[in-house]
Design an enzyme around this catalytic site. Structure first.
Site, PDB file in Angstrom:
ATOM      1  N   CYS A  39     -71.036 -24.075 -63.416  1.00 28.13           N
ATOM      2  CA  CYS A  39     -72.332 -24.677 -63.776  1.00 28.13           C
ATOM      3  C   CYS A  39     -73.003 -25.490 -62.842  1.00 28.13           C
ATOM      4  CB  CYS A  39     -71.991 -25.459 -65.234  1.00 28.13           C
ATOM      5  SG  CYS A  39     -71.137 -24.582 -66.314  1.00 28.13           S
ATOM      6  N   ARG A  59     -74.016 -21.087 -59.317  1.00 24.32           N
ATOM      7  CA  ARG A  59     -73.035 -21.687 -59.867  1.00 24.32           C
ATOM      8  C   ARG A  59     -72.818 -21.200 -61.379  1.00 24.32           C
ATOM      9  NH1 ARG A  59     -71.858 -26.513 -57.024  1.00 24.32           N
ATOM     10  NH2 ARG A  59     -70.563 -27.069 -58.809  1.00 24.32           N
ATOM     11  N   TRP A  77     -72.236 -21.472 -66.507  1.00 28.12           N
ATOM     12  CA  TRP A  77     -71.145 -20.355 -66.346  1.00 28.12           C
ATOM     13  C   TRP A  77     -70.303 -20.786 -67.543  1.00 28.12           C
ATOM     14  CZ3 TRP A  77     -65.748 -20.060 -65.617  1.00 28.12           C
ATOM     15  CH2 TRP A  77     -65.377 -19.014 -65.300  1.00 28.12           C
ATOM     16  N   ASN A  82     -70.768 -30.370 -65.919  1.00 21.04           N
ATOM     17  CA  ASN A  82     -69.983 -29.341 -65.201  1.00 21.04           C
ATOM     18  C   ASN A  82     -68.461 -29.722 -65.278  1.00 21.04           C
ATOM     19  OD1 ASN A  82     -69.725 -28.913 -61.508  1.00 21.04           O
ATOM     20  ND2 ASN A  82     -69.036 -27.474 -63.292  1.00 21.04           N
ATOM     21  N   GLY A  83     -67.675 -28.540 -65.640  1.00 15.98           N
ATOM     22  CA  GLY A  83     -66.259 -28.990 -65.398  1.00 15.98           C
ATOM     23  C   GLY A  83     -65.727 -28.519 -67.037  1.00 15.98           C
ATOM     24  N   GLU A 128     -59.321  -6.628 -50.475  1.00 17.43           N
ATOM     25  CA  GLU A 128     -60.827  -7.171 -50.291  1.00 17.43           C
ATOM     26  C   GLU A 128     -61.606  -5.729 -50.712  1.00 17.43           C
ATOM     27  OE1 GLU A 128     -62.438  -9.495 -50.376  1.00 17.43           O
ATOM     28  OE2 GLU A 128     -64.271  -9.017 -49.350  1.00 17.43           O
ATOM     29  N   LYS A 148     -64.155  -6.175 -53.677  1.00 20.38           N
ATOM     30  CA  LYS A 148     -65.660  -6.022 -53.701  1.00 20.38           C
ATOM     31  C   LYS A 148     -66.130  -4.753 -54.484  1.00 20.38           C
ATOM     32  CE  LYS A 148     -66.499  -8.493 -52.069  1.00 20.38           C
ATOM     33  NZ  LYS A 148     -66.246  -9.822 -51.446  1.00 20.38           N
ATOM     34  N   GLU A 197     -65.853  -6.048 -58.468  1.00 19.74           N
ATOM     35  CA  GLU A 197     -66.791  -7.105 -58.821  1.00 19.74           C
ATOM     36  C   GLU A 197     -68.225  -6.664 -58.928  1.00 19.74           C
ATOM     37  OE1 GLU A 197     -66.763 -10.920 -56.613  1.00 19.74           O
ATOM     38  OE2 GLU A 197     -66.496  -9.474 -54.624  1.00 19.74           O
ATOM     39  N   HIS A 204     -43.783   3.268 -54.734  1.00 19.92           N
ATOM     40  CA  HIS A 204     -43.033   2.347 -55.740  1.00 19.92           C
ATOM     41  C   HIS A 204     -43.713   2.200 -57.006  1.00 19.92           C
ATOM     42  CE1 HIS A 204     -40.064   1.819 -52.639  1.00 19.92           C
ATOM     43  NE2 HIS A 204     -41.217   1.545 -51.858  1.00 19.92           N
ATOM     44  N   LYS A 257     -70.925 -18.094 -57.964  1.00 19.22           N
ATOM     45  CA  LYS A 257     -70.445 -18.257 -56.464  1.00 19.22           C
ATOM     46  C   LYS A 257     -69.526 -19.342 -56.111  1.00 19.22           C
ATOM     47  CE  LYS A 257     -71.705 -17.083 -52.474  1.00 19.22           C
ATOM     48  NZ  LYS A 257     -70.724 -15.721 -52.058  1.00 19.22           N
TER      49      LYS A 257
END
Ligand code: F6R
Length: 606
Positions: free
Chosen positions: A2, A27, A74, A98-99, A479, A483, A486, A502, A601
């Site tokens: 946030c 955020r 968020w 925020n938190g 990665e 990518k 998301e 396996h 972000k």
């Protein structure tokens, strides 16, 4: 996460609050809202979804107050609905937060028992009613906030305004970042200096446990013991211009295309071009005697760290422990004295990474961090900062920050190896030369993207995609999968190529594309054997490789050719095709590429 802002201004502040929130949308963007003090009363407007919805609401029903707070959310506690959007308020108090307030349930029950009525599912609303309750008891906003904050457990940065107090805003931080901006007969509050850049470049960062009382004439700051304290005001270097997309459709595309330039800048920062050797700041530790490096990070930054592990162990011959920060922070891992703890973070604010940094400091480690935001909390709490020169990264999916982190890690490998005598001057020059060629090769890869556009058609039909890589290309497989998932929301997993048999091989059929990162290095043939295993089961193979290699005659769905390059630079270079695959697939599918659902972000909560 946030983002929070606050303004004590000399004209109606709602438009300025919205402008500041736009810079904080990275955020979170689940909802947004602002509250102002108008004629002694608190008024607010909130809207579900992106900031533009709030702007529309304000056009229909403007706010006139000259003191106000704003929030972009968020969601943690409660769905991303309007009723859960901040600011939360009672008749007398309005709060942006925020938190996470960990003891909010107990507080809520207690306050409900005292007659407070809650109308959201959030943890934040407990803070509103707690302050209101204290205010009923003492009639002094500063004292009320002080009493309330002492009862909060968890992490928070809060901005608070009060009915009947047009020249007052109170801020407090514990665990989440918060900056004060000094104006001319105006004061500002923000989650970071970027939000405040259009208004002022004179910034004071609050420290852990600080509470600040802001009035137009200035700020009084109190430390965690409630004692008045002076915190320095610094000149922020952050630009007040909103970064734009240039000619690109998305920030992500722009940031992918910026890589040749920002990699050059980052390499130039760490390489003495005349000597062909790396030139790093003194880490303040005897590298020749280094017994261990501990790396910690989250998400994409963690995968950069994983590449760093392969490099440092192979070339500098030092054991490297690496773990995702959310695990390392609670593992109570023993860390031998004299170790180097290395943190990798674009934002420099990631809560889990910061917590591990503090753990490592308590364990007597030397703290170095690779960060993109030099004024961030992680940077400020490090002994040595190794900046990446990626510039602001706006797209939520990290691209240029990742490759710049790799560039800084590659140079660090050379520094440690040289100090330990495992890398000769000749080898250092050769590896430096390999790195310096990366920007050129990157530009070659991006010269024609039609192949990726075609591939996007096929990939968009897949429900699952596997990525394979071996050795130093394994983190690239991880990665690549991150990518893709998301931003396109296609389920994707990265595996070490040798692990396929396996378990994951059970997933292979003609509907599962398998993307293989397989440059022609010493492990190439082994990876090709795994490709054969996939082909034998009807899997569709997309090979990312250099040369004319066709994976020993396997039928390929696509062969993405990467220029020949020094193997040392492969991880940086091969990042580009995996970014382009994800980007074009997401564009084809019409998802919100720059602001994918549920993400933010900067991740400042656990
Ligand atoms: C993925 C991504 C995230 C971040 C992670 C760490 O594309 O961007 O996985 O890498 O949240 O963030 P920083 O680097 O800011 O610590």
């Amino acid at each position: 996460m946030c983002g929070i802002v606050g303004i004590l201004g000399s004209h109606p502040v709602s438009q300025d609050l919205v402008d500041a929130l736009r810079r904080l949308e990275y955020r979170g963007y689940d909802s947004a809202g602002i509250a102002t003090v108008e004629n002694g009363h608190l008024e607010r407007r909130r809207a579900e979804g992106k900031l533009r919805n709030l702007e529309q609401r304000l056009l229909e029903d403007p706010l006139q107050g000259m003191t106000g707070i704003g929030h972009t959310r968020w969601a943690t506690h409660g769905k991303p609905t309007e009723s859960n959007a901040h600011p939360h308020m009672s008749d007398t108090v309005s709060v942006v937060h925020n938190g996470i307030i960990e003891n909010f349930r107990t507080l809520r029950e207690d306050l409900a028992g005292k007659g407070h009525v809650f109308d959201s599912d959030t943890d934040t609303e407990a803070v509103v009613h707690l302050i209101t309750e204290e205010l009923n008891n003492c009639d002094d906003p500063v004292q009320a906030v002080r009493e309330a904050i002492a009862k909060l457990e968890g992490a928070f940065a809060v901005g608070i305004v009060f009915a009947g107090h047009d020249d007052l805003m109170i801020a407090a931080r514990k665990g989440s970042p918060l900056a004060i901006g000094h104006g001319n007969e105006a004061m500002y509050l923000g989650s970071d200096a970027i939000a405040l850049a259009p208004f002022t470049d004179e910034i004071t960062y609050l420290e852990e446990g600080d509470m600040a009382v802001l009035r137009r004439a200035g700020a009084e700051i109190f430390d965690k013991d409630g004692l008045p304290v002076k915190r320095p005001a610094i000149r922020s270097q952050v630009s007040s211009f909103l970064v734009d997309k240039g000619n690109h459709r998305h920030f992500m595309a722009k940031e992918i295309h910026e890589q040749p330039e920002v990699i050059s800048q980052t390499l130039s920062h760490y390489i003495d071009m005349a000597e062909g050797r790396v030139d790093y700041p003194d880490l303040g530790i005897d590298l020749s005697d280094l017994t261990r490096v501990t790396i910690s990070a989250c998400g994409t930054a963690y995968y950069a760290g994983l590449v760093g592990k392969y490099w440092i162990e192979r070339f500098a011959r030092v054991p490297v422990e690496i773990d995702v920060a959310s695990e390392l922070r609670y593992r109570e891992a023993p860390l031998p004295a004299g170790g180097l703890a290395l943190f990798v973070s674009q934002s420099g604010e990631t809560a889990d990474t910061l917590a591990v940094l503090r753990y490592c400091r308590a364990q007597g480690q030397r703290i170095a961090s690779i960060v993109n935001v030099r004024t961030s909390t992680i940077a400020r709490e490090s002994d040595v900062v190794l900046p990446t020169l990626a510039g602001p990264e706006i797209g939520v999916a990290s691209t240029k920050a990742f490759t710049c982190q790799l560039a800084a890690l590659a140079g660090l490998t050379l520094l440690i190896g040289r100090a330990r005598g495992t890398i000769s001057p000749e080898l250092e020059q050769e590896l430096v030369q390999g790195l310096l060629e990366v920007p050129r090769h990157m530009a070659e890869i991006m010269a024609d993207e039609t192949q990726y556009e075609h591939l996007a058609h096929d990939l968009s039909k897949a429900r699952d995609v596997l990525y394979l890589g071996r050795g130093i290309n394994y983190p690239l497989a991880l990665e690549g999968a991150l990518k893709l998932k998301e931003i396109s929301y296609i389920h994707a997993e990265g595996y070490a190529a040798g692990e396929l048999k396996h378990g994951p091989i059970a997933l292979i059929d003609e509907n599962v594309p398998v993307i293989v990162v397989a440059p022609e290095d010493e492990l190439h043939d082994k990876t090709v054997s795994n490709v054969q295993e996939v082909a034998a089961r009807g899997g569709k193979i997309i090979l990312i490789s250099n040369g004319a290699d066709d994976a020993a005659g396997c039928e390929l769905m696509a062969h993405i050719q990467v220029p020949d390059a020094h193997p040392f630079s492969h991880p940086i270079l091969y990042a580009v095709p995996i970014q382009l695959i994800a980007y074009h697939t997401a564009v084809f599918m019409g998802t919100d590429v720059d602001q994918p659902r549920n993400l933010a972000k900067s991740v400042t909560v656990e």
